[in-house]
Design a protein around this motif. Structure first.
Motif, PDB file in Angstrom:
ATOM      1  N   SER A 190       3.325  -9.571  12.517  1.00  0.00           N
ATOM      2  CA  SER A 190       3.479  -8.407  13.394  1.00  0.00           C
ATOM      3  C   SER A 190       4.942  -8.182  13.761  1.00  0.00           C
ATOM      4  N   SER A 191       5.650  -9.262  14.046  1.00  0.00           N
ATOM      5  CA  SER A 191       7.079  -9.126  14.384  1.00  0.00           C
ATOM      6  C   SER A 191       7.862  -8.566  13.198  1.00  0.00           C
ATOM      7  N   TYR A 192       7.439  -8.909  11.992  1.00  0.00           N
ATOM      8  CA  TYR A 192       8.082  -8.396  10.777  1.00  0.00           C
ATOM      9  C   TYR A 192       7.797  -6.898  10.620  1.00  0.00           C
ATOM     10  N   LEU A 193       6.533  -6.507  10.774  1.00  0.00           N
ATOM     11  CA  LEU A 193       6.144  -5.122  10.544  1.00  0.00           C
ATOM     12  C   LEU A 193       6.769  -4.162  11.546  1.00  0.00           C
ATOM     13  N   ARG A 194       6.876  -4.569  12.809  1.00  0.00           N
ATOM     14  CA  ARG A 194       7.439  -3.667  13.820  1.00  0.00           C
ATOM     15  C   ARG A 194       8.885  -3.307  13.511  1.00  0.00           C
ATOM     16  N   ILE A 195       9.587  -4.209  12.853  1.00  0.00           N
ATOM     17  CA  ILE A 195      10.984  -3.941  12.496  1.00  0.00           C
ATOM     18  C   ILE A 195      11.073  -3.149  11.208  1.00  0.00           C
ATOM     19  N   VAL A 196      10.410  -3.628  10.166  1.00  0.00           N
ATOM     20  CA  VAL A 196      10.557  -3.017   8.845  1.00  0.00           C
ATOM     21  C   VAL A 196       9.889  -1.638   8.785  1.00  0.00           C
ATOM     22  N   GLY A 197       8.907  -1.396   9.665  1.00  0.00           N
ATOM     23  CA  GLY A 197       8.222  -0.108   9.670  1.00  0.00           C
ATOM     24  C   GLY A 197       9.138   1.070   9.942  1.00  0.00           C
ATOM     25  N   VAL A 198      10.236   0.832  10.638  1.00  0.00           N
ATOM     26  CA  VAL A 198      11.203   1.892  10.937  1.00  0.00           C
ATOM     27  C   VAL A 198      11.768   2.504   9.654  1.00  0.00           C
ATOM     28  N   SER A 199      11.824   1.725   8.583  1.00  0.00           N
ATOM     29  CA  SER A 199      12.473   2.173   7.344  1.00  0.00           C
ATOM     30  C   SER A 199      11.526   2.879   6.380  1.00  0.00           C
ATOM     31  N   TYR A 200      10.235   2.968   6.687  1.00  0.00           N
ATOM     32  CA  TYR A 200       9.272   3.482   5.708  1.00  0.00           C
ATOM     33  C   TYR A 200       9.524   4.948   5.339  1.00  0.00           C
ATOM     34  N   ILE A 201       9.981   5.763   6.285  1.00  0.00           N
ATOM     35  CA  ILE A 201      10.270   7.159   5.971  1.00  0.00           C
ATOM     36  C   ILE A 201      11.438   7.250   4.992  1.00  0.00           C
ATOM     37  N   LEU A 216       0.829  -1.202   0.000  1.00  0.00           N
ATOM     38  CA  LEU A 216       0.000   0.000   0.000  1.00  0.00           C
ATOM     39  C   LEU A 216       0.864   1.254   0.000  1.00  0.00           C
ATOM     40  N   LEU A 217       1.918   1.235   0.828  1.00  0.00           N
ATOM     41  CA  LEU A 217       2.826   2.381   0.909  1.00  0.00           C
ATOM     42  C   LEU A 217       3.512   2.638  -0.420  1.00  0.00           C
ATOM     43  N   ILE A 218       4.119   1.599  -0.991  1.00  0.00           N
ATOM     44  CA  ILE A 218       4.938   1.788  -2.192  1.00  0.00           C
ATOM     45  C   ILE A 218       4.059   2.167  -3.386  1.00  0.00           C
ATOM     46  N   ILE A 219       2.831   1.652  -3.436  1.00  0.00           N
ATOM     47  CA  ILE A 219       1.937   2.003  -4.533  1.00  0.00           C
ATOM     48  C   ILE A 219       1.467   3.454  -4.398  1.00  0.00           C
ATOM     49  N   PHE A 220       1.157   3.880  -3.170  1.00  0.00           N
ATOM     50  CA  PHE A 220       0.776   5.275  -2.976  1.00  0.00           C
ATOM     51  C   PHE A 220       1.940   6.196  -3.320  1.00  0.00           C
ATOM     52  N   GLY A 272      10.849  19.057  -4.313  1.00  0.00           N
ATOM     53  CA  GLY A 272      10.470  19.495  -2.974  1.00  0.00           C
ATOM     54  C   GLY A 272       9.046  19.113  -2.620  1.00  0.00           C
ATOM     55  N   ILE A 273       8.120  19.304  -3.550  1.00  0.00           N
ATOM     56  CA  ILE A 273       6.719  18.925  -3.324  1.00  0.00           C
ATOM     57  C   ILE A 273       6.617  17.414  -3.097  1.00  0.00           C
ATOM     58  N   SER A 274       7.337  16.653  -3.918  1.00  0.00           N
ATOM     59  CA  SER A 274       7.327  15.198  -3.793  1.00  0.00           C
ATOM     60  C   SER A 274       7.850  14.754  -2.431  1.00  0.00           C
ATOM     61  N   LEU A 275       8.935  15.365  -1.968  1.00  0.00           N
ATOM     62  CA  LEU A 275       9.534  14.995  -0.678  1.00  0.00           C
ATOM     63  C   LEU A 275       8.585  15.277   0.484  1.00  0.00           C
ATOM     64  N   ILE A 276       7.897  16.400   0.435  1.00  0.00           N
ATOM     65  CA  ILE A 276       6.975  16.752   1.527  1.00  0.00           C
ATOM     66  C   ILE A 276       5.838  15.734   1.627  1.00  0.00           C
ATOM     67  N   ILE A 277       5.190  15.467   0.493  1.00  0.00           N
ATOM     68  CA  ILE A 277       4.041  14.561   0.504  1.00  0.00           C
ATOM     69  C   ILE A 277       4.468  13.137   0.844  1.00  0.00           C
ATOM     70  N   ALA A 278       5.533  12.668   0.186  1.00  0.00           N
ATOM     71  CA  ALA A 278       5.986  11.286   0.392  1.00  0.00           C
ATOM     72  C   ALA A 278       6.445  11.056   1.826  1.00  0.00           C
ATOM     73  N   SER A 279       7.160  12.010   2.399  1.00  0.00           N
ATOM     74  CA  SER A 279       7.657  11.857   3.774  1.00  0.00           C
ATOM     75  C   SER A 279       6.509  11.793   4.770  1.00  0.00           C
ATOM     76  N   ALA A 280       5.491  12.609   4.557  1.00  0.00           N
ATOM     77  CA  ALA A 280       4.326  12.589   5.446  1.00  0.00           C
ATOM     78  C   ALA A 280       3.627  11.231   5.388  1.00  0.00           C
ATOM     79  N   VAL A 281       3.493  10.702   4.185  1.00  0.00           N
ATOM     80  CA  VAL A 281       2.866   9.386   4.022  1.00  0.00           C
ATOM     81  C   VAL A 281       3.727   8.298   4.653  1.00  0.00           C
ATOM     82  N   GLY A 282       5.038   8.363   4.419  1.00  0.00           N
ATOM     83  CA  GLY A 282       5.949   7.374   4.994  1.00  0.00           C
ATOM     84  C   GLY A 282       5.891   7.364   6.506  1.00  0.00           C
TER      85      GLY A 282
END
Length: 454
Positions: free
Chosen positions: A132-143, A60-64, A93-103
């Motif tokens: 859940s154990s996978y998501l708690r770790i990998v979620g740190v990298s989404y930003i 969902l993240l990568i597609i958005f 700059g516009i891309s970074l603002i929107i993408a970072s907020a979503v991340g």
């Protein structure tokens, strides 16, 4: 079907210089994902299902992000055609603002509410605990994922494709090695199973962030300016970009949420069905790498031509790409049809899962040509021409009026096997192709955005 364009050396050189690096990058990425599934698959079908469900949030993240950045990159491609570097900085700059907020939003969801999210798909507690154990770790990298995706989209649109490939290949190879030692516990490293796959994935995205920013400035690319230049845009410029970019993002959101509903239906059928779908998805990803390469090349080349005011040349390019992807899809479909059993043999799964994957691959191979038409027209043609609003309406209609109801009827009401539901879902591709081809032939999708009045 005229193939005389294959003698156009200028066109072919531009195509290959853009398509091959992106396709290679996607191949490495898909290959590593396939290896991940193969390695995690040694831990059992529940582990495969858990990886598939956990990756739905990342999907969902990568597609958005893809929707946002590719929609915004329409402008950078057309500005590059005019060599307007200043406005390319503003677009980034516009891309970074929107993408970072979503991340950041996805990071919070993955770290603090993984069980809540996963219960949407399944009630299997073992699968939920592993995912859940996978998501708690990998979620740190989404930003970091969000920032990298923004830079990559702009770098590709200004034809610096090779840099993105080098960065991705380095990160993905290291991810694969680290994943292997952490999943199985090689040498001094502990055996972490699914959590090991999560650590290696997070590491890869964080590494890509540092490599991207470092190389952008070290190589003195057009993006190597003080960050303050990225944010020197006014409200009128922002509105102009968002008017085109946000429909592309909304398009991807509705499409990706629809895909997650499909996965929820597959998970409802059984954990074995979900494991089969996950294996099929990794093979689909490998098969689609060439189309992704061609789609990126198509979008950039058409966007550049429109930005330069060469409208007829842009349409001719679109025709050429459409012919190429159809021929390629037919060839790949035949290859998959004949190689499906050796491919399935790579996975350590039950005979039930193997037989289900076999049937899924038959359906996929026969429908590949149709899916390739929709992909190249949506991502490579309509979006490059700025026709994002029509694409958004078309995607919402095809997924939510046809695809999702078909999945729910097949999986919940008729209790069809997973390959039956998968076949029903493909009905949306048929309707989509009929409508989008009419739009393409009308040429109403061709808009010169950078010369439009703000």
């Amino acid at each position: 079907m005229k193939l005389s364009f294959l003698r156009d050396k200028k066109f072919l050189r531009a195509l290959l210089s853009l398509a091959i690096p992106v396709a290679f990058q996607q191949f490495i990425s898909a290959g590593v994902n396939m290896v991940d599934v193969l390695m995690v698959g040694q831990l059992g079908e529940s582990a495969i299902a858990a990886l598939g469900l956990a990756n739905q949030l990342f999907f969902l993240l990568i597609i958005f992000l893809f929707g946002v950045t590719s929609g915004i990159a329409i402008f950078s491609a057309q500005y590059w055609g005019k060599r307007d570097i200043e406005n390319i900085h503003k677009v980034l700059g516009i891309s970074l603002i929107i993408a970072s907020a979503v991340g950041a939003a996805f990071s919070l969801a993955a770290i603090f509410f993984p069980e809540t999210i996963l219960r949407f798909y399944t009630e299997d507690q073992e699968v939920i605990a592993l995912a859940s154990s996978y998501l708690r770790i990998v979620g740190v990298s989404y930003i970091f994922t969000a920032i990298v995706t923004s830079y990559f989209a702009i770098l590709r649109s200004i034809t610096l494709v090779k840099m993105t490939v080098v960065i991705s290949v380095i990160a993905l190879i290291l991810k694969s090695i680290l994943g292997y030692v952490l999943i199985f516990g090689i040498g001094i490293f502990p055996e972490l199973g699914v959590r090991g796959a999560a650590i290696s994935t997070a590491f890869a995205w964080i590494l890509q962030f540092f490599l991207t920013v470092g190389l952008v400035y070290f190589r003195k690319t057009p993006l190597a300016v003080h960050p303050r230049f990225f944010f020197r845009f006014d409200r009128a410029f922002l509105d102009k970009v968002l008017k085109t970019a946000m429909p592309a993002a909304i398009n991807e959101v509705f499409w990706s949420v629809g895909i997650t509903v499909y996965f929820a239906v597959y998970a409802h059928i059984s954990t074995s069905a979900l494991a089969a779908i996950q294996i099929n998805a990794t093979i689909e990803e490998i098969a689609f790498v060439l189309f992704i390469g061609l789609g990126n090349a198509c979008a950039i080349m058409i966007g550049n031509r429109i930005g330069e005011g060469e409208i007829e040349q842009a349409y001719e390019y679109s025709r050429r790409f459409l012919i190429m992807v159809v021929l390629l899809a037919i060839f790949l479909g035949i290859c998959i049809l004949f190689l499906r059993e050796p491919i399935i043999g790579l996975y350590e799964v039950s005979s039930e899962v193997a037989e289900t994957v076999n049937k899924l691959l038959i359906i996929f191979s026969l429908a590949l040509w149709l899916r390739s038409i929709n992909f190249i027209l949506f991502v490579g043609v309509l979006r490059a021409g700025g026709d994002t609003r029509f694409a958004m309406y078309m995607e919402i209609f095809s997924v939510w009026v046809i695809g999702v109801p078909a999945a729910l009827i097949g999986g919940i009401i008729l209790n069809l096997p997973v390959y039956g539901v998968y076949l029903l879902v493909l009905s949306e591709e048929v309707v989509k192709a009929i409508i989008i081809l009419r739009r393409y032939k009308s040429r109403k999708w061709m808009h010169n955005l950078v010369d439009a009045t703000v």
